[in-house]
Design a protein around this motif. Structure first.
Motif, PDB file in Angstrom:
ATOM      1  N   PHE A 174       0.840  -1.199   0.000  1.00 49.53           N
ATOM      2  CA  PHE A 174       0.000   0.000   0.000  1.00 49.53           C
ATOM      3  C   PHE A 174       0.879   1.255   0.000  1.00 49.53           C
ATOM      4  N   ARG A 175       1.878   1.262   0.871  1.00 50.55           N
ATOM      5  CA  ARG A 175       2.742   2.440   0.995  1.00 50.55           C
ATOM      6  C   ARG A 175       3.524   2.708  -0.288  1.00 50.55           C
ATOM      7  N   THR A 176       4.104   1.655  -0.877  1.00 50.74           N
ATOM      8  CA  THR A 176       4.964   1.853  -2.042  1.00 50.74           C
ATOM      9  C   THR A 176       4.167   2.201  -3.304  1.00 50.74           C
ATOM     10  N   ASN A 177       2.857   1.914  -3.303  1.00 51.05           N
ATOM     11  CA  ASN A 177       2.027   2.211  -4.478  1.00 51.05           C
ATOM     12  C   ASN A 177       1.004   3.303  -4.210  1.00 51.05           C
ATOM     13  N   ILE A 178       1.221   4.075  -3.160  1.00 52.87           N
ATOM     14  CA  ILE A 178       0.208   5.030  -2.703  1.00 52.87           C
ATOM     15  C   ILE A 178      -0.201   6.031  -3.786  1.00 52.87           C
ATOM     16  N   ASN A 179       0.748   6.467  -4.625  1.00 53.76           N
ATOM     17  CA  ASN A 179       0.418   7.459  -5.655  1.00 53.76           C
ATOM     18  C   ASN A 179      -0.506   6.881  -6.713  1.00 53.76           C
ATOM     19  N   ASP A 180      -0.287   5.625  -7.092  1.00 55.90           N
ATOM     20  CA  ASP A 180      -1.152   4.986  -8.090  1.00 55.90           C
ATOM     21  C   ASP A 180      -2.482   4.549  -7.497  1.00 55.90           C
ATOM     22  N   ILE A 181      -2.501   4.268  -6.187  1.00 55.41           N
ATOM     23  CA  ILE A 181      -3.754   3.878  -5.524  1.00 55.41           C
ATOM     24  C   ILE A 181      -4.682   5.082  -5.406  1.00 55.41           C
ATOM     25  N   THR A 182      -4.121   6.241  -5.059  1.00 55.13           N
ATOM     26  CA  THR A 182      -4.930   7.453  -4.899  1.00 55.13           C
ATOM     27  C   THR A 182      -5.550   7.836  -6.237  1.00 55.13           C
ATOM     28  N   ILE A 183      -6.828   8.173  -6.201  1.00 54.12           N
ATOM     29  CA  ILE A 183      -7.562   8.438  -7.442  1.00 54.12           C
ATOM     30  C   ILE A 183      -7.152   9.780  -8.041  1.00 54.12           C
ATOM     31  N   LYS A 184      -7.363   9.906  -9.340  1.00 57.04           N
ATOM     32  CA  LYS A 184      -7.190  11.182 -10.024  1.00 57.04           C
ATOM     33  C   LYS A 184      -8.544  11.879 -10.002  1.00 57.04           C
ATOM     34  N   LEU A 201       2.101   7.321   6.430  1.00 55.65           N
ATOM     35  CA  LEU A 201       1.434   7.386   5.137  1.00 55.65           C
ATOM     36  C   LEU A 201       0.655   8.682   5.032  1.00 55.65           C
ATOM     37  N   GLU A 202       0.458   9.131   3.806  1.00 52.72           N
ATOM     38  CA  GLU A 202      -0.456  10.234   3.560  1.00 52.72           C
ATOM     39  C   GLU A 202      -1.554   9.730   2.643  1.00 52.72           C
ATOM     40  N   VAL A 203      -2.773   9.651   3.170  1.00 58.68           N
ATOM     41  CA  VAL A 203      -3.911   9.214   2.382  1.00 58.68           C
ATOM     42  C   VAL A 203      -4.791  10.421   2.082  1.00 58.68           C
ATOM     43  N   HIS A 204      -5.717  10.243   1.156  1.00 56.92           N
ATOM     44  CA  HIS A 204      -6.570  11.355   0.739  1.00 56.92           C
ATOM     45  C   HIS A 204      -8.029  10.911   0.739  1.00 56.92           C
ATOM     46  N   TYR A 205      -8.881  11.786   1.271  1.00 54.65           N
ATOM     47  CA  TYR A 205     -10.312  11.524   1.326  1.00 54.65           C
ATOM     48  C   TYR A 205     -11.064  12.487   0.423  1.00 54.65           C
ATOM     49  N   LYS A 206     -12.150  12.013  -0.160  1.00 53.14           N
ATOM     50  CA  LYS A 206     -13.144  12.940  -0.677  1.00 53.14           C
ATOM     51  C   LYS A 206     -13.831  13.579   0.532  1.00 53.14           C
ATOM     52  N   GLU A 239     -12.874   6.506  -0.789  1.00 55.37           N
ATOM     53  CA  GLU A 239     -12.888   6.606  -2.247  1.00 55.37           C
ATOM     54  C   GLU A 239     -11.669   7.347  -2.783  1.00 55.37           C
ATOM     55  N   GLY A 240     -11.065   8.236  -1.986  1.00 52.84           N
ATOM     56  CA  GLY A 240      -9.891   8.983  -2.432  1.00 52.84           C
ATOM     57  C   GLY A 240      -8.653   8.110  -2.528  1.00 52.84           C
TER      58      GLY A 240
END
Length: 463
Positions: A101-111, A129-134, A321-322
């Motif tokens: 999850f950590r190493t792929n965080i940029n591709d996991i996070t939606i555009k 980690l830095e995650v993003h929420y709607k 979802e983010g």
């Protein structure tokens, strides 16, 4: 700049800073669809098990379809899987561990065209980690939490004592023995969780008795430490004052619960989620923990990834979802009760026998007392380039750090920030030994422990 102004301001101005910060934060949390979610979850409290499962299956389908459409990582990962959006096929989907999850965080996070809300997780496993929420997901998460707490009378604006990992004190505050800040508008007093030593705990206890909060929210290890001091020193907390205590962020132990309930003369109602956005587990008035099926899918798996009544918890969370969490191995374990049991509280969600997650570990500072695992984890939130780290305490006045870094990112400035964050937690007098290493040993279970405290017996005698 604002930090410097805050540090130089008198106590009541700092309280205004805290109050103003919350006004801005609460606009995101309690705006938009928050009220609609509150109304929905209040209406859905008594849904039958069949309706809960039907709702879960529908939300799962929509969630997976959105993840495939908007996340490059999941689009590629599920490209060869037939009907990945069907909940009956969930075991066909790969399990995502924290490192993947950590190493792929940029591709996991939606555009997304709409701005996402950033949230930094602590490093309880030695990684941040830095995650993003709607915003709508953030509003739903707070609606779920507030619906749970409202069952015991809580609502924003009632007098509350809050214990979280935010750095709110200045040196002047510590010298004046003021270990708290106050949100004037929401009647919430925030207590520092970085200064838990015996000759400071007196001020916490006495201020709490004077403040007379209706609710306590936050790290259970901190609240239990205050309760232990109050009981040991014969303080009497006023009866019929605190209506409920809501632990967050840490695993609640039986000993913590007993200390808190005995001193504050009230009940503790537990809940489980995670900084990454895991679905919720809530405790009801009968003392039973319930999986909240409307918030996600919970899988309890054995070592061979087969369903089990006791095992590691793998989650899929509808409110992420983010940065979607799908079959995410969260690193904790739970034990389920007989899934045919229905609780008499009116909540028809499945019942959890116990949450067996990591018991909060700590390091000890002679200056500030016990520093719990969440405050330890938060020490690397803003530090760039740390891949993994571990703290080892073999002496009362010394901490040893083993750190794996990304040399292309980590530099002298990041090291200074890392040290500053730790000074904020343990004070200025402890010795630091920082070792940059290529690997860190794991436990026999394969898990990485971020804290190895080898002098707990000595600490318990000291405190």
């Amino acid at each position: 700049m604002l930090d410097k102004i805050y540090d130089c301001s008198p106590h009541f101005i700092q309280n205004l800073f805290v109050s103003g910060y919350n006004i801005l934060a609460y606009k995101k949390r309690y705006g938009g669809k928050y009220k609609a979610f509150r109304d929905l979850y209040k209406l859905n409290r008594s849904l039958s098990r069949e309706d809960l499962l039907r709702s879960q299956k529908s939300r799962y389908k929509n969630f997976i379809e959105q993840a495939i459409a908007n996340s490059e990582f999941y689009r590629k990962l599920y490209s060869d899987i037939e009907n990945p959006q069907d909940l009956d096929n969930i075991q066909r989907l790969p399990i995502i561990d924290k490192e993947l999850f950590r190493t792929n965080i940029n591709d996991i996070t939606i555009k997304s065209r709409k701005k996402l809300v950033s949230s930094k997780t602590g490093g309880t496993t030695g990684k941040s980690l830095e995650v993003h929420y709607k915003e709508v997901n953030l509003q739903e998460r707070f609606a779920l939490l507030d619906d749970f707490r409202s069952r015991f009378g809580y609502k924003l604006g009632k007098k509350t004592a809050w214990f979280s990992g935010k750095k709110i004190l200045t040196i002047k505050d510590v010298n004046e023995k003021k270990f708290w800040k106050y949100d004037y508008f929401n009647k919430t007093k925030y207590y520092s969780t970085f200064h838990l030593k015996n000759n400071f705990l007196q001020y916490y206890v006495e201020n709490l008795i004077k403040f007379k909060p209706k609710y306590l929210v936050g790290f259970p290890s901190t609240i239990a430490e205050i309760a232990r001091y109050g009981l040991d020193n014969n303080y009497l907390f006023p009866d019929n004052t605190v209506k409920a205590v809501f632990p967050t962020a840490e695993n609640l132990t039986k000993q913590m619960r007993e200390l808190i309930e005995k001193f504050f003369h009230t009940a503790v109602y537990n809940q489980y989620a995670s900084s990454e956005g895991a679905p919720f587990i809530f405790e009801c008035k009968n003392g039973n923990l319930h999986l909240e099926l409307q918030s996600g899918v919970f899988e309890v798996l054995d070592e061979c990834n087969n369903p089990s009544t006791t095992g590691r918890l793998v989650v899929t969370s509808f409110t992420t979802e983010g940065t979607p969490l799908i079959r995410y191995d969260i690193g904790d374990s739970i034990t389920l009760k007989n899934q045919n049991l229905i609780c008499s509280c009116g909540n028809n969600n499945p019942i959890v026998k116990s949450i067996n997650g990591r018991v909060a570990d700590y390091v000890y500072s002679p200056e500030n007392g016990k520093i719990n695992i969440v405050n330890i984890a938060n020490a690397i939130k803003d530090v760039k380039g740390i891949i993994s780290y571990q703290i080892i305490q073999n002496e009362i006045n010394c901490l040893n750090f083993n750190i794996i870094i990304d040399k292309s990112i980590y530099n002298n400035e990041e090291e200074k920030l890392f040290k500053k964050n730790w000074r904020d937690r343990v004070g200025d007098n402890m010795e630091f030994n920082i070792n940059y290493v290529n690997s860190i040993n794991v436990e026999s279970s394969g898990k990485h422990r971020v804290v190895l405290n080898n002098i707990k017996d000595l600490i318990e005698k000291t405190v």
